[in-house]
Enzyme design. Structure first.
Site, short mmCIF file in Angstrom:
data_model
loop_
_atom_site.label_atom_id
_atom_site.label_comp_id
_atom_site.label_asym_id
_atom_site.label_seq_id
_atom_site.Cartn_x
_atom_site.Cartn_y
_atom_site.Cartn_z
N ASP A 24 21.09 27.30 18.61
CA ASP A 24 21.74 28.56 19.29
C ASP A 24 22.93 28.46 19.12
OD1 ASP A 24 19.38 30.08 21.13
OD2 ASP A 24 18.83 27.74 20.85
N HIS A 65 23.32 37.27 23.96
CA HIS A 65 23.08 37.39 25.23
C HIS A 65 23.18 36.17 26.18
CE1 HIS A 65 20.09 35.02 23.43
NE2 HIS A 65 19.37 34.50 24.61
N GLU A 78 15.40 38.31 22.21
CA GLU A 78 14.04 39.08 21.59
C GLU A 78 14.41 40.55 21.36
OE1 GLU A 78 10.95 36.18 23.52
OE2 GLU A 78 11.16 38.18 24.36
N LYS A 125 13.37 38.29 16.21
CA LYS A 125 12.20 37.82 17.07
C LYS A 125 11.55 39.13 17.81
CE LYS A 125 13.12 34.04 19.51
NZ LYS A 125 13.55 33.23 20.37
N GLU A 184 6.56 31.06 16.68
CA GLU A 184 7.39 30.16 17.62
C GLU A 184 6.59 29.83 18.91
OE1 GLU A 184 11.32 30.43 20.63
OE2 GLU A 184 11.45 31.15 18.51
N ALA A 187 6.49 29.38 22.60
CA ALA A 187 7.04 29.76 23.74
C ALA A 187 7.37 28.58 24.77
CB ALA A 187 6.49 30.73 24.76
#
Length: 655
Positions: free
Chosen positions: A261, A301, A394, A502, A588, A590
């Protein structure tokens, strides 16, 4: 990072039962229920019978967990010690067929069963005694009585009873052992314990073993998602040696790469257009030492909140300074509460960020990343760029924020009440000639409402009225327009690199007519409309890879019914619509995988066995446990899982 939806809690005693789904979407085994009728006036006091039903409901849940624990151990024993190639979700028919074949019988797919030959009935070696009290064919019963599953039981026979009155279509009908199997692989754990109460050793030993039947299947790369917190708020790499140790561990598992990230709130934290990449430069250098690939998630975000235990990463400080004078840059609910997790899409074209629009801010960040790490992309170290397009990275509105009090399975709330979104709504209503439609619905409930409790989402509610259809089309249209604008500039900034987007898996209330939770998140997908096709058409325009978040925990039937949840149904719809539009698809997880059954379910999703077009996922992203360096409790099964993803046969002793 993906938002972790919690396991659904038990319904409050005061909550009323959900109405049954419409006939054309009613799933198998979904029993309709109606609230008890009461006479007019005040609600009568709780009767003794009602309290007893509540207690019975809790006892049913405990029995269900107990049955699942026993079933899991039985299947593990059959696979591990008897070499039975049972599928991931074996039922009673699969077990009987496997036993019959081991005894020398021939079993056809349609259930036709007959004796192959007298020679075939000779007992297989190293099998003990296994008694079955109820099988349709007496001769077959007598034959099976002389065989065991697994190692000999030290002169103790395990007796398994089946109930003739129950259907053999599910292993839930199997299950009480008169005596615990005292086997070295299971120990002396009490049969009353569920899988959730086992320690790591027991979970490792009793978890479902992956069948080695994925040889010669397509090679699917496996990536591990590194936890956030390895780069601090000053963009410095934390504990480089710990990172090296973790990467060495991943390399030993033959993982293809890692997902990192890159947080906007860290890189451009203090001053507009001043980017600090030093920590990521150091991290990529270490990853390069291990010859692993890197997928980068550009996170526009914030993440975490005080007291959550997660690292707190906010939007850039200069953005928060702007917000002190103009809070409308954030998504806003009907009560006027601001969500500071990400910027409102209403400012995509508004110059309110120190002279720049929201889209321009995203583009400048992407261009800075590309210029900083262009050489790593050319060398092949960076294999893909994932663009965060909304809450939790997302593509969705922040309709279910826990910081606002949302809890599963609440429907969430529309996030369109900042002045920029309201301006957009007014213009859209005016163009339709119905200015009185320039408003959000006033009967859509609150974050934790159920669909049937609202006038907008209930069956036959306003969501399907002329106004409702206009509003929902506009609401989802803003999401699609945001995708188009950001991806247009991403394609320009990264010049041919593989781009990933995503989408969330909003599966609760999927078996109702309105699909309320999906509507508030921006996907206009009620039962009479395909809400994913317009979004995927836009994604195909930009030739991106679609990433679908897959949820592992399997809820009980009762919990699924209470929330009208259908994770598999939603996954099926999304995957088929994506493939119909020619999109590449990746998966992916979760949550971290905790047992072999979850691995097997992911394998079935990424490599569908019965797809005539032979579709499969392009890669899979595995979420590591937090904190860094905490080992997976089912290490051997993770090894086996990676080999199955790669189309290889697991070695003896793995899984």
């Amino acid at each position: 990072m993906s938002m972790k939806y919690p396991h659904p809690p038990p319904r409050d005693e005061e909550a009323t039962a959900s109405p049954p789904p419409p006939p054309h979407r009613r799933p198998r085994g979904f029993a309709s229920s109606t609230a008890p009728a009461h006479s007019a006036g005040a609600t009568p006091p709780r009767r003794r019978g009602e309290r007893e039903r509540e207690r019975e409901k809790e006892r049913t849940k405990l029995r269900e967990r107990h049955r699942r624990a026993i079933t899991s151990r039985m299947l593990a024993g059959l696979r591990q010690h008897g070499n039975f190639p049972l599928p991931a979700r074996a039922d009673m028919n699969d077990v009987l067929a496997a036993l019959a074949r081991a005894a020398g019988w021939t079993v056809h797919p349609d259930g036709t069963t007959f004796r192959s030959s007298p020679q075939a009935l000779s007992p297989p070696p190293q099998l003990g005694t296994f008694h079955v009290t109820s099988v349709e064919t007496p001769t077959l019963t007598n034959t099976l009585n002389s065989y065991a599953i697994g190692t000999p039981l030290d002169s103790q026979a395990s007796v398994l009873h089946t109930d003739d009155s129950l259907s053999p279509s599910s292993l839930d009908s199997v299950v009480v052992a008169e005596q615990s199997i005292k086997n070295e692989n299971y120990g002396n754990s009490s049969s009353a314990n569920s899988l959730h109460s086992m320690d790591n050793d027991q979970l490792l030993r009793s978890s479902t073993v992956l069948a080695g039947d994925y040889t010669r299947t397509p090679y699917i790369p496996v990536y591990a998602s590194l936890p956030m917190g390895i780069i601090n708020s000053h963009c410095q790499l934390v504990e480089p040696e710990a990172v090296r140790t973790e990467l060495r561990h991943l390399k030993s598992l033959n993982v293809d790469g890692v997902v990192v990230d890159c947080w906007w709130g860290i890189v451009e934290a203090w001053t507009p257009r001043k980017y600090e990449w030093s920590g990521y430069r150091d991290l990529f250098g270490i990853i390069k030492e291990f010859k692993l690939k890197v997928q980068v998630l550009l996170s526009f975000h914030g993440s975490g909140e005080a007291g959550s235990g997660d690292a707190l990463i906010s939007l850039p400080k200069w953005i928060m300074e702007i917000a002190k004078e103009n809070q409308d840059i954030f998504f806003t609910d009907r009560e006027g509460r601001r969500n500071t997790e990400c910027l409102s899409w209403g400012i995509d074209k508004e110059r309110v960020l120190r002279g720049r629009t929201g889209i321009e801010v995203y583009f400048d960040f992407m261009r800075s990343f590309h210029m900083e790490f262009r050489n790593l992309s050319e060398e092949g170290l960076i294999s893909a760029i994932e663009i965060g397009l909304g809450a939790s990275g997302e593509l969705r509105y922040p309709s279910c924020p826990e910081r606002m009090g949302w809890r599963y399975p609440g429907i969430g709330e529309f996030q369109c009440y900042d002045r920029y979104m309201q301006k957009n709504l007014r213009q859209s209503a005016l163009s339709r000639g119905h200015l009185f439609w320039a408003r959000g619905p006033d009967n859509a409930g609150y974050y934790n409402s159920r669909p049937h409790e609202t006038g907008f989402f209930r069956d036959g509610g306003d969501y399907d009225s002329y106004y409702g259809r206009f509003f929902l089309k506009w609401y989802s249209g803003v999401l699609i327009d945001h995708v188009d604008q950001v991806l247009s500039l991403a394609t320009l900034a990264f010049d041919g690199a593989e781009i990933v987007v995503k989408i969330p898996s909003i599966y609760w209330w999927y078996r109702t007519a309105s699909h309320a939770a999906e509507l508030t998140a921006g996907f206009y997908n009620p039962t009479n409309r395909d809400g994913y096709s317009p979004v995927f058409k836009m994604l195909k325009k930009h030739s991106v890879v679609l990433k679908l978040v897959c949820y592992g925990p399997e809820f009980t039937v009762q919990e699924n019914d209470e929330a009208s949840a259908d994770p598999e149904g939603l996954t099926w719809q999304v995957m088929n619509v994506a493939w119909d539009h020619g999109l590449s698809l990746c998966i992916e997880s979760a949550l971290p995988c905790l047992d072999g059954e979850m691995y097997a379910r992911i394998l079935d999703t990424t490599k569908p066995r019965n797809d005539p077009d032979r579709h499969h996922a392009s890669f899979f992203v595995y979420r590591l446990q937090h904190p860094l360096l905490q080992r997976d409790v089912c290490f051997s099964e993770l090894c086996s899982f990676v080999k199955c993803m790669h189309g290889e046969a697991p070695q003896n002793g793995e899984g």
